[in-house]
Design an enzyme around this catalytic site. Structure first.
Site, PDB file in Angstrom:
ATOM      1  N   ASP A  24       3.560  -3.226  -1.169  1.00 42.32           N
ATOM      2  CA  ASP A  24       3.869  -2.825  -2.736  1.00 42.32           C
ATOM      3  C   ASP A  24       4.617  -3.189  -3.276  1.00 42.32           C
ATOM      4  OD1 ASP A  24       6.192   0.058  -3.982  1.00 42.32           O
ATOM      5  OD2 ASP A  24       4.331  -0.055  -4.267  1.00 42.32           O
ATOM      6  N   ASP A  66      -0.278  -1.468  -8.987  1.00 32.90           N
ATOM      7  CA  ASP A  66       0.645  -0.955  -8.011  1.00 32.90           C
ATOM      8  C   ASP A  66       0.065  -0.459  -7.088  1.00 32.90           C
ATOM      9  OD1 ASP A  66       3.433   1.471  -8.418  1.00 32.90           O
ATOM     10  OD2 ASP A  66       2.434   0.098  -6.664  1.00 32.90           O
TER      11      ASP A  66
END
Ligand SMILES: COCCCC[C@@](O)(c1ccccc1-c1ccccc1)[C@@H]1CCCN(C(=O)[C@H]2C[C@@H](N)[C@@H](O)C2)C1
Length: 339
Positions: free
Chosen positions: A38, A224
């Site tokens: 992430d 992201d």
């Protein structure tokens, strides 16, 4: 296949184009975990063996058992991390973590409070933050920083491939120290991160078809890898949905009439002097449920409060189209057309 730069690519699993995750190990002997890599956060956590029985989500996932690892180092400091979905709490431990074949001694969180919503829906066990140290909770040095300080990588970069066609290809791939030419064509276009410390760039505008409709004075875009979809300011996304004739569902999602999908306009993100277009094939999730077709739009409205927001978040559906290189050496992000 092991690459020349001493690391082995990590294959990723693609679950419904919404969750992409890969395997790491923690402890000796190795305890295996599936984690989301992430770029929107910078901490590593996995469920703990000491998770309270109150938290069902802990017991449907792999849990780290410190007592079974001979390389475990006690820490015990409290830990809590806040996501858009709520927070996750536990305590810190230290142990050998192996990512892409590279072992590091890593401080991570053993989670003892894992909210059922949304984690009972998670196909992965935990999260491995690939963000900058500045965003790490408790000032913990992130995994990738520990790997960089070993000087085993050819380049201080990592690259992410997210597939949309798991029938014919792996669900995705994370490469530490380089890129994988098997998964992109052409050259990379690079843009500097807005401020060293976040995987975000200046965006010059968002157009629908030929018309620039949003972010006309410029805005921020976060790249992201831990987000499934694209989010933008709720008001902009509402206009975008109206423009493409989408209707809003109860929980904030949007759907379009499947018959109209082929005539939908492209949505283009103007980043670093280049245009990155998504066609309806990139932003419509076509699912057949109980014999009927549901065409959901993989854009969501999300208002991030200032000073961070207003902001667009470009997630998995963008990365699936544009193979992404995250360059810590030069504080820049590179995009190439994914294959
Ligand atoms: C590509 O793979 C995406 C993984 C799914 C992410 C996610 O869809 C999810 C779904 C089901 C269960 C848990 C989680 C989930 C929840 C928290 C952390 C990691 C995964 C997240 C749902 C809530 C909003 N969202 C984020 O804030 C994300 C934003 C991101 N930066 C993270 O920090 C949290 C995405």
């Amino acid at each position: 296949p092991s690459t020349s730069n001493g690391t082995t690519p990590t294959p990723l699993t693609n679950y419904l184009d919404a969750q992409y995750y890969g395997e790491i190990s923690i402890g000796s002997p190795a305890q295996m975990f599936n984690v989301v890599f992430d770029t929107g956060s910078a901490n590593l956590w996995v469920p703990s063996y000491n998770c309270s029985p109150l938290y069902t989500a802990c017991f449907t996932h792999n849990r780290y058992d410190a007592s079974k690892s001979r390389t475990h180092i006690e820490n015990g400091t409290g830990f809590s991390i806040q996501y858009a979905s709520g927070n996750v709490r536990g305590f810190l431990s230290e142990d050998v973590v192996v990512v892409g074949g590279i072992p590091v001694v890593q401080v991570f969180a053993e989670v003892t409070a894992l909210p059922a919503i949304p984690f009972i829906f998670a196909k992965f066990d935990g999260v491995l933050g690939m963000g900058y140290p500045i965003v790490a909770i408790d000032g913990i040095t992130p995994v990738f920083d520990r790997i960089m300080s070993q000087h085993v990588l050819k380049e201080d970069v990592f690259s992410v491939y997210y597939s949309k066609d798991p029938m014919h290809k792996p669900g995705g791939e994370l490469v530490l120290g380089g890129t994988d030419p098997d998964y992109y064509t052409g050259t990379f276009n690079y843009m500097g991160t807005r401020e060293a410390g976040k995987w975000e760039v200046n965006m010059k505008g968002v157009s629908v078809g030929e018309e620039m409709l949003f972010c006309k004075e410029g805005c921020m875009a976060v790249i992201d890898t831990g987000s499934s979809y694209i989010t933008g300011p709720a008001s902009s996304v509402a206009v975008l949905m109206k423009t493409i004739g989408a209707t809003e569902l109860a929980e904030g999602g949007y759907t379009v009439n499947c018959d109209l999908v082929k005539s939908l306009p492209s949505v283009t993100f103007h980043l670093g002097g280049h245009e990155y277009s998504l066609t309806e094939g990139d932003y419509i999730l076509w699912q057949s449920q109980f014999g009927e077709d549901i065409c959901s739009v993989t854009f969501r409205g999300l208002d991030v409060p200032p000073p961070t927001g207003p902001i667009w978040i470009l997630g998995a559906n963008f990365i699936a189209r544009y193979y992404t290189e995250f360059d810590r050496r030069n504080n820049r992000i590179g995009f190439a057309t994914a294959v």
